[in-house]
Enzyme design. Sequence first.
Site, mmCIF file in Angstrom:
data_model
loop_
_atom_site.group_PDB
_atom_site.id
_atom_site.type_symbol
_atom_site.label_atom_id
_atom_site.label_comp_id
_atom_site.label_asym_id
_atom_site.label_seq_id
_atom_site.Cartn_x
_atom_site.Cartn_y
_atom_site.Cartn_z
ATOM 1 N N GLY A 61 0.799 -1.310 0.049
ATOM 2 C CA GLY A 61 -0.248 -0.014 -0.006
ATOM 3 C C GLY A 61 0.729 1.176 -0.191
ATOM 4 O O GLY A 61 1.822 1.082 0.224
ATOM 5 N N GLN A 66 3.245 10.033 1.208
ATOM 6 C CA GLN A 66 4.575 9.381 1.364
ATOM 7 C C GLN A 66 5.299 9.601 0.148
ATOM 8 O O GLN A 66 6.702 9.355 0.348
ATOM 9 C CB GLN A 66 4.362 7.801 1.337
ATOM 10 N N CYS A 109 5.890 -0.069 7.518
ATOM 11 C CA CYS A 109 5.771 1.145 6.741
ATOM 12 C C CYS A 109 6.827 1.501 6.002
ATOM 13 O O CYS A 109 8.004 1.519 6.598
ATOM 14 C CB CYS A 109 5.018 2.221 7.856
ATOM 15 N N LEU A 110 6.676 1.916 4.705
ATOM 16 C CA LEU A 110 7.691 2.090 4.021
ATOM 17 C C LEU A 110 8.525 3.571 4.399
ATOM 18 O O LEU A 110 9.615 3.866 4.046
ATOM 19 C CB LEU A 110 7.037 2.251 2.579
ATOM 20 N N HIS A 151 -4.225 1.499 7.664
ATOM 21 C CA HIS A 151 -2.922 2.093 7.831
ATOM 22 C C HIS A 151 -2.685 3.024 6.717
ATOM 23 O O HIS A 151 -2.362 4.230 7.128
ATOM 24 C CB HIS A 151 -2.102 0.918 7.383
ATOM 25 N N GLU A 152 -3.484 3.090 5.564
ATOM 26 C CA GLU A 152 -3.157 4.041 4.504
ATOM 27 C C GLU A 152 -4.090 5.516 4.833
ATOM 28 O O GLU A 152 -3.775 6.411 4.829
ATOM 29 C CB GLU A 152 -3.509 3.433 3.047
ATOM 30 N N HIS A 155 -2.685 7.525 7.131
ATOM 31 C CA HIS A 155 -1.536 8.390 6.505
ATOM 32 C C HIS A 155 -1.993 9.394 6.098
ATOM 33 O O HIS A 155 -1.407 10.785 5.966
ATOM 34 C CB HIS A 155 -0.872 7.824 5.246
#
Length: 186
Positions: A61, A66, A109-110, A151-152, A155
């Site tokens: 995702g 990000q 998480c990236l 999670h997204e 963000h």
Amino acid sequence: MPVDPFLPLAYLTRMAIRPIITLPDEKILRQVSKPVKSVDEGVRAVFDDMLETMYKAPGIGLAAVQIGVPQRLIVLDVAREGEEKRPLFLANPEVIWTSEEFGEYEEGCLSIPDFYEMVQRPRDVKVRFLDRLGEPHEMAASGLLATCLQHEIDHLNGILFIDRISKLKRDRVVKKFQKAQKLGKL
Ligand code: GNR
Ligand code: NI
């Protein structure tokens, strides 16, 4: 009939891998992203960059913030390695229902490389969003997809998964990234 000889910039864009913003850059990651007014060619160009960046990472995702674009856009693909790719594009997503039951997943998480921790969230969700063509949808999700959607969407509201673990662990990981930057290792 007069014809505008200038092409809109969106027609000239090609998909590109963009750098992923990581800790300690909270100035960007903590922004609350803005809804898109319409899903136009410019938005689709951002979506396509996001997808390519996510697959390259690799991740399941990615939120636009990000890659430094504070708009309410998410791409997702929870298909496993070797399975056919099944990308999802969500503009202006909203959680419209959550189950009372919670589930637990080890999240990463990236934007917080090499850090993983168990996080509890509602097990099932329903989400409303606009797709890549601007068509409205409602989707029920459970398991990893429900976790990833939450999670997204976090963000988009400036929330990171480390906000949902203990303060001790959160402070420790934030300090690690601050120190790494000071030492020039990021
Ligand atoms: O690639 C990712 N894996 C993942 C695993 C468990 C829970 C959430 C995620 S999302 C993450 C990519 C990412 O940082 N998206 O914002
Ligand atoms: Ni993330």
